[in-house]
Design a protein around this motif. Structure first.
Motif, PDB file in Angstrom:
ATOM      1  N   SER A 180      16.925  21.532 -12.886  1.00 47.44           N
ATOM      2  CA  SER A 180      15.579  21.013 -13.087  1.00 47.44           C
ATOM      3  C   SER A 180      15.008  21.576 -14.377  1.00 47.44           C
ATOM      4  O   SER A 180      15.412  22.652 -14.839  1.00 47.44           O
ATOM      5  CB  SER A 180      14.660  21.382 -11.912  1.00 47.44           C
ATOM      6  N   ARG A 181      14.062  20.861 -14.949  1.00 42.76           N
ATOM      7  CA  ARG A 181      13.454  21.326 -16.195  1.00 42.76           C
ATOM      8  C   ARG A 181      12.621  22.581 -15.966  1.00 42.76           C
ATOM      9  O   ARG A 181      12.488  23.422 -16.859  1.00 42.76           O
ATOM     10  CB  ARG A 181      12.604  20.207 -16.803  1.00 42.76           C
ATOM     11  N   SER A 182      12.072  22.710 -14.780  1.00 41.74           N
ATOM     12  CA  SER A 182      11.301  23.913 -14.455  1.00 41.74           C
ATOM     13  C   SER A 182      12.191  25.145 -14.453  1.00 41.74           C
ATOM     14  O   SER A 182      11.787  26.230 -14.884  1.00 41.74           O
ATOM     15  CB  SER A 182      10.623  23.744 -13.099  1.00 41.74           C
ATOM     16  N   MET A 184      14.709  25.535 -16.309  1.00 39.27           N
ATOM     17  CA  MET A 184      15.029  25.836 -17.694  1.00 39.27           C
ATOM     18  C   MET A 184      14.135  26.943 -18.235  1.00 39.27           C
ATOM     19  O   MET A 184      14.598  27.859 -18.913  1.00 39.27           O
ATOM     20  CB  MET A 184      14.857  24.581 -18.555  1.00 39.27           C
ATOM     21  N   GLU A 185      12.860  26.865 -17.918  1.00 39.26           N
ATOM     22  CA  GLU A 185      11.903  27.853 -18.410  1.00 39.26           C
ATOM     23  C   GLU A 185      12.276  29.250 -17.932  1.00 39.26           C
ATOM     24  O   GLU A 185      12.225  30.219 -18.697  1.00 39.26           O
ATOM     25  CB  GLU A 185      10.490  27.482 -17.945  1.00 39.26           C
ATOM     26  N   LYS A 186      12.662  29.349 -16.644  1.00 40.71           N
ATOM     27  CA  LYS A 186      13.032  30.655 -16.108  1.00 40.71           C
ATOM     28  C   LYS A 186      14.347  31.143 -16.705  1.00 40.71           C
ATOM     29  O   LYS A 186      14.479  32.313 -17.086  1.00 40.71           O
ATOM     30  CB  LYS A 186      13.151  30.562 -14.582  1.00 40.71           C
ATOM     31  N   GLU A 188      15.611  30.552 -19.559  1.00 40.92           N
ATOM     32  CA  GLU A 188      15.473  30.926 -20.964  1.00 40.92           C
ATOM     33  C   GLU A 188      14.789  32.269 -21.148  1.00 40.92           C
ATOM     34  O   GLU A 188      14.742  32.792 -22.266  1.00 40.92           O
ATOM     35  CB  GLU A 188      14.730  29.826 -21.721  1.00 40.92           C
ATOM     36  N   THR A 189      14.245  32.842 -20.065  1.00 44.21           N
ATOM     37  CA  THR A 189      13.735  34.218 -20.144  1.00 44.21           C
ATOM     38  C   THR A 189      14.862  35.221 -19.940  1.00 44.21           C
ATOM     39  O   THR A 189      14.670  36.419 -20.160  1.00 44.21           O
ATOM     40  CB  THR A 189      12.644  34.463 -19.084  1.00 44.21           C
ATOM     41  N   LYS A 193      18.136  30.422 -25.541  1.00 43.74           N
ATOM     42  CA  LYS A 193      17.891  29.020 -25.227  1.00 43.74           C
ATOM     43  C   LYS A 193      19.117  28.148 -25.444  1.00 43.74           C
ATOM     44  O   LYS A 193      19.374  27.217 -24.665  1.00 43.74           O
ATOM     45  CB  LYS A 193      16.720  28.519 -26.076  1.00 43.74           C
ATOM     46  N   TYR A 198      19.972  21.610 -19.334  1.00 37.51           N
ATOM     47  CA  TYR A 198      19.447  20.852 -18.194  1.00 37.51           C
ATOM     48  C   TYR A 198      20.566  19.941 -17.706  1.00 37.51           C
ATOM     49  O   TYR A 198      21.064  19.087 -18.442  1.00 37.51           O
ATOM     50  CB  TYR A 198      18.235  20.045 -18.646  1.00 37.51           C
ATOM     51  N   LYS A 314       9.804  23.748  -8.187  1.00 38.78           N
ATOM     52  CA  LYS A 314      10.618  23.632  -9.392  1.00 38.78           C
ATOM     53  C   LYS A 314      11.978  22.988  -9.098  1.00 38.78           C
ATOM     54  O   LYS A 314      12.820  22.886  -9.979  1.00 38.78           O
ATOM     55  CB  LYS A 314      10.833  25.020  -9.996  1.00 38.78           C
ATOM     56  N   GLU A 337       8.028  19.347  -9.593  1.00 37.34           N
ATOM     57  CA  GLU A 337       8.896  18.453 -10.359  1.00 37.34           C
ATOM     58  C   GLU A 337       9.405  17.273  -9.540  1.00 37.34           C
ATOM     59  O   GLU A 337       9.483  16.150 -10.035  1.00 37.34           O
ATOM     60  CB  GLU A 337      10.074  19.246 -10.932  1.00 37.34           C
TER      61      GLU A 337
END
Length: 406
Positions: A180-182, A184-186, A188-189, A193, A198, A314, A337
């Motif tokens: 999921s795109r959500s 992705m944010e986690k 990338e921490t 990146k 995705y 997410k 999402e």
């Protein structure tokens, strides 16, 4: 010479998971594929007939070598049995990894299918240290977020420790795929990146072939407007809210069809019995994936739900793509999402997680909709699926990643 790929997974055929098709795709592309997995026992908790400690430990499935490691089955799904299941399989994986690291020819890429728990991700790291192979993690269960959502862990200190541990795991991998795109944010921490992609779910091939709608099964289906759920009946699926919605609609000409099994099935049956709903809810148990299009063809509406937790907001459940590919209207009781995806695709109606009153209203609304309107939802969903989620797209994406790593 064909490039050698090793797949680690908790679940493989005859269990119904998308890693089955990943293996098939790689085999079709002329890779030499080996799968390390456990003795099949999901979701019933009982070892499948024909499998066992001394049965089918190693075999070939359409030229895919499958090595089944011993484990303690999930049983009834109690916490104790699940821990035994997880730890026994982890120990088997670890020992077998050491064996192949020293005594078998090197694999070029190790592909890890992570559902739960994160333990599956550790033995491949050991293999990388010894053999130097490239690692790809397909992360379908974001830890420790899922543990927090399920209230399995509550200690802030333990959560921080697990977050640090999983971040370390991520850094050992050459590439991470998330659904999921959500997520992705986690992700990338945790790592850079460019190492995260995705990689959304798709519907298995059986759902895109209309010929699979036929079956010789002798099953009676009720008359009236049929609302179907297919999949695991567990904690995350929030059948507490679903049962409340069923109760609100008990006087409507609506029939509920449940295809699947899981740890909360007995609880659900007890709840329905107490509310005099068993004559409106029909359980069909678990069936092979190949039979799912047949069941879907008998439904007027397909639904799914997830609990009201941040981690689930997410998440996009894999069954949504199967529902869309099957050309059926969809109702989702999910926030975040998944909710947005239903609205964007115009495949049906979405309400927030836990909002069983809105869910019941949505079911009632669609139960009296015109055939034309229901067909519109179906067609919109199928078109959206073909554009955004087809297996063809995922195949090419995966091959591009592999070619970059080999």
């Amino acid at each position: 010479m064909a490039k050698r790929i090793l797949i680690y997974t908790n679940h493989f055929f005859p269990e119904n998971f998308k890693v089955n098709e990943i293996a098939a795709v790689l085999k079709d592309e002329q890779f030499d594929v080996t799968v390390i997995t456990g003795t099949p026992n999901y979701p019933s908790g009982r070892i499948y007939e024909g499998y066992g400690v001394y049965k089918k430990r190693q075999n070939y499935l359409e030229n895919i070598k499958v090595r089944r490691l011993p484990l303690i089955p999930r049983g009834s799904g109690s916490k104790f049995r699940l821990i035994l299941n997880y730890l026994s399989y982890f120990l088997s994986c670890f020992m077998y990894t050491l064996y192949i690291s020293f005594f078998k020819k090197k694999y070029d890429v190790v592909f890890v299918h992570h559902t739960s728990p994160i333990l599956i991700a550790f033995p491949p790291i050991v293999y990388k240290w010894i053999k130097g192979a490239k690692l790809i993690l397909w992360d379908l269960d974001m830890w420790p977020d899922t543990l927090v959502a399920m209230k399995i862990i509550k200690s802030d200190r333990l959560i921080k420790v697990l977050e640090s541990l999983v971040s370390w795991v991520y850094r050992q991998y050459n590439h991470v795929l998330v659904g999921s795109r959500s997520f992705m944010e986690k992700a990338e921490t945790r790592i850079s990146k460019e190492k995260v992609s995705y990689f959304p779910n798709w519907a298995e091939r059986v759902f895109t072939d209309s010929a699979n709608n036929q079956s010789s099964l002798d099953i009676d289906f009720p008359k009236g407007f049929k609302v179907m759920y297919a999949g695991n009946i567990g904690e995350a699926q929030d059948f507490d809210s679903v049962a409340k919605a069923m109760n609100l609609l008990k006087d409507e000409p609506i029939e509920w069809l449940i295809v699947g099994d899981g740890r909360r099935r007995q609880w659900l049956e007890n709840e329905l019995t107490q509310n005099n709903l068993m004559d409106k809810v029909h359980f069909y148990g678990s069936h092979d994936l190949e039979l799912m299009p047949f069941f879907f063809s008998k439904a007027d509406l397909l639904f799914f739900s997830l609990r009201d937790e941040e981690i689930f907001s997410k998440t996009v459940p894999a069954k949504l793509q199967a529902y869309m590919a099957s050309s059926k209207p969809v109702i989702g009781m999910i926030s975040g999402e998944g909710n947005t995806l239903i609205k964007d695709s115009k495949c049906g109606i979405s309400v927030n997680s836990g909002d069983y009153e809105a869910f019941s209203r949505a079911v009632k609304t669609l139960s009296v909709e015109s055939e034309e309107r229901l067909k519109s939802y179906s067609c919109e969903g199928k078109a959206y699926y073909e554009t955004h989620f087809s297996l063809k797209s995922r195949r090419q994406q995966l091959l591009n990643i592999l070619n970059d790593k080999i």
